[in-house]
Design a protein around this motif. Structure first.
Motif, PDB file in Angstrom:
ATOM      1  N   GLY A 355       0.815  -1.216   0.000  1.00 28.12           N
ATOM      2  CA  GLY A 355       0.000   0.000   0.000  1.00 28.12           C
ATOM      3  C   GLY A 355       0.844   1.259   0.000  1.00 28.12           C
ATOM      4  N   LEU A 356       1.935   1.242   0.784  1.00 25.14           N
ATOM      5  CA  LEU A 356       2.827   2.413   0.821  1.00 25.14           C
ATOM      6  C   LEU A 356       3.520   2.630  -0.521  1.00 25.14           C
ATOM      7  CD1 LEU A 356       4.484   2.001   4.343  1.00 25.14           C
ATOM      8  CD2 LEU A 356       2.817   3.733   3.661  1.00 25.14           C
ATOM      9  N   VAL A 357       3.947   1.536  -1.143  1.00 21.28           N
ATOM     10  CA  VAL A 357       4.663   1.655  -2.420  1.00 21.28           C
ATOM     11  C   VAL A 357       3.745   2.135  -3.526  1.00 21.28           C
ATOM     12  CG1 VAL A 357       5.884   0.360  -4.207  1.00 21.28           C
ATOM     13  CG2 VAL A 357       6.389  -0.062  -1.790  1.00 21.28           C
ATOM     14  N   THR A 358       2.527   1.591  -3.573  1.00 24.23           N
ATOM     15  CA  THR A 358       1.603   1.932  -4.655  1.00 24.23           C
ATOM     16  C   THR A 358       0.761   3.163  -4.359  1.00 24.23           C
ATOM     17  OG1 THR A 358      -0.112   0.450  -3.744  1.00 24.23           O
ATOM     18  CG2 THR A 358       1.451  -0.489  -5.332  1.00 24.23           C
ATOM     19  N   GLY A 359       0.694   3.548  -3.085  1.00 23.24           N
ATOM     20  CA  GLY A 359      -0.139   4.681  -2.725  1.00 23.24           C
ATOM     21  C   GLY A 359      -1.624   4.361  -2.729  1.00 23.24           C
TER      22      GLY A 359
END
Length: 416
Positions: A355-359
């Motif tokens: 989630g953090l990587v893809t936003g």
């Protein structure tokens, strides 16, 4: 597979090619990684699917039971007799009277859809789906006739309510008056906010003592249904079948499969499709093993011819190359099992990282039904996946091993 000393030595050397066969080592490495990813993917996906089914079953049946006797017209007047008959039925563990009715909840000008659930106070406190699930407050505070309720955490967020808030429950089907039917509204104090873990339940459920629900809905001494739990949920139809004649014209018996048929059938279909599609990764990995072994056989043709002239048998050569390919598969299976275990153990962190990587919010409870990603690993299923991967790896070695064993040393030494 029993190998002689020289066969083990040669197999070990072929597993670690020299600098001149670096490309073969790269292809073999890709084969190992492919097997690893295939095994890990199957273990993770099947564990998540099993977790979905187990979590949904536990939470849904925890609130709705394994089967219910639903009264016609929403009312079951002889519920005490039906509950006694249900308890006397072999295989039935408990029979609990319930009231369920879709109404509306209002607080500070906000109005939300709510599912009213009336239960006896002792049943509320002992219900496995509710017990210990309080976020704020306590279910032990609920008292019959005290106009007290417990609500789901998502409903509390939507209304902006907390423990101590006065929530108005609106019943559109109120009492008849000369001016028409007037809706009925009663204010209740929130004594507990719970979180079952199923988004749809936490979004709508309002739990109250059954006496207060009867008063709110003008049911008198009637209830909506009698909920039953059994000692064998998979055979619930056979267990409750003797009650069909006893219930008679009062209501109908519906089990958990009928109440949630579409959901569990969709999970089963998704499970089968996912297993089939991900198994293709293992097939691709097997082709990689075939390719690396064929390249190894081609590069070792002269060595094979020399071994044959020194007395090596066809069977011995087949065992050598089968061992090489199967070892690659076995190492991939072991690495895949470890990777799958790590992924399942740290699945929440993995979801957060993605989630953090893809936003993007990868796991949205409003879309996924459950508040967190579940997983339940079946040891027998995991063993089956590993055995299938090893079988594919073994089958992939047969053709290259046969080609190696079929090498004619006279022809090779004549032209090499």
């Amino acid at each position: 597979m029993l190998l002689s000393r020289y066969e083990r030595m040669i197999a070990r050397r072929y597993l670690l090619p020299g600098r001149s066969e670096a490309f073969i080592a790269v292809v073999a490495g890709f084969s190992l990684v492919a097997v690893m990813l295939g095994v890990a993917a199957l273990i993770v996906v099947m564990s998540v699917m099993n977790g979905f089914r187990a979590e949904l079953f536990d939470k849904i049946t925890g609130l709705n039971g394994h089967a219910v006797v639903q009264g016609y017209g929403g009312q079951l007047r002889n519920w005490r007799e039906i509950a006694a008959q249900a308890k006397a039925t072999p295989g039935v563990i408990s029979a609990t009277p319930l009231i369920e009715q879709p109404l509306f909840a209002s607080f500070n000008g906000r109005v939300e859809f709510a599912q009213i659930r009336g239960m006896r106070v002792e049943d509320i406190r002992s219900n496995p789906a509710l017990k210990g699930k309080e976020v704020i407050g306590s279910l032990n505070r609920l008292r019959a006739g005290g106009e007290q309720i417990a609500i789901g955490s998502r409903l509390a967020e939507s209304l902006g309510a907390t423990v101590g808030s006065k929530i108005t429950i609106i019943n559109p089907a109120g009492a008849a008056t000369p001016m028409g039917t007037m809706y009925r509204s009663v204010s209740y104090t929130v004594e507990a906010i719970f979180e079952v873990g199923v988004y749809d339940f936490d979004k709508i459920f309002v739990v109250m003592p059954i006496e207060d629900a009867q008063t709110l809905l003008l049911l008198g001494d009637s209830v909506s249904m009698v909920e039953m739990d059994t000692n064998d949920p998979d055979n619930v139809q056979q267990i409750v079948s003797p009650l069909i004649d006893k219930v008679g014209k009062s209501g109908q018996i519906v089990d958990w499969r009928q109440m949630n048929r579409e959901l569990f059938e969709a999970l089963q279909v998704d499970r089968i499709v996912s297993f089939t599609v991900l198994s293709i990764i293992l097939v691709v990995a097997s082709f990689n093993i075939v390719s690396s072994l064929i390249m190894l056989v081609r590069s070792k043709t002269r060595d094979i011819a020399v071994l044959r002239t020194m007395g090596a048998t066809r069977g011995g050569l087949m065992r050598i190359f089968v061992t090489v390919g199967t070892t690659i598969g076995a190492l991939g299976v072991a690495a895949g099992g470890l990777l799958g275990f790590l992924f399942i153990t740290f699945r929440a962190q993995v979801v957060q990282f993605i989630g953090l990587v893809t936003g993007q919010q990868i796991w949205d409870p409003s879309m996924r039904f459950l508040t967190e990603l579940p997983a339940k690993t079946d040891p027998f299923e995991t063993i089956g996946i590993c055995a299938m991967a090893l079988l594919f790896a073994f089958l992939a070695t047969l053709y290259p091993a046969w080609k190696a064993a079929s090498t004619d040393p006279v022809q090779v030494l004549r032209y090499e």
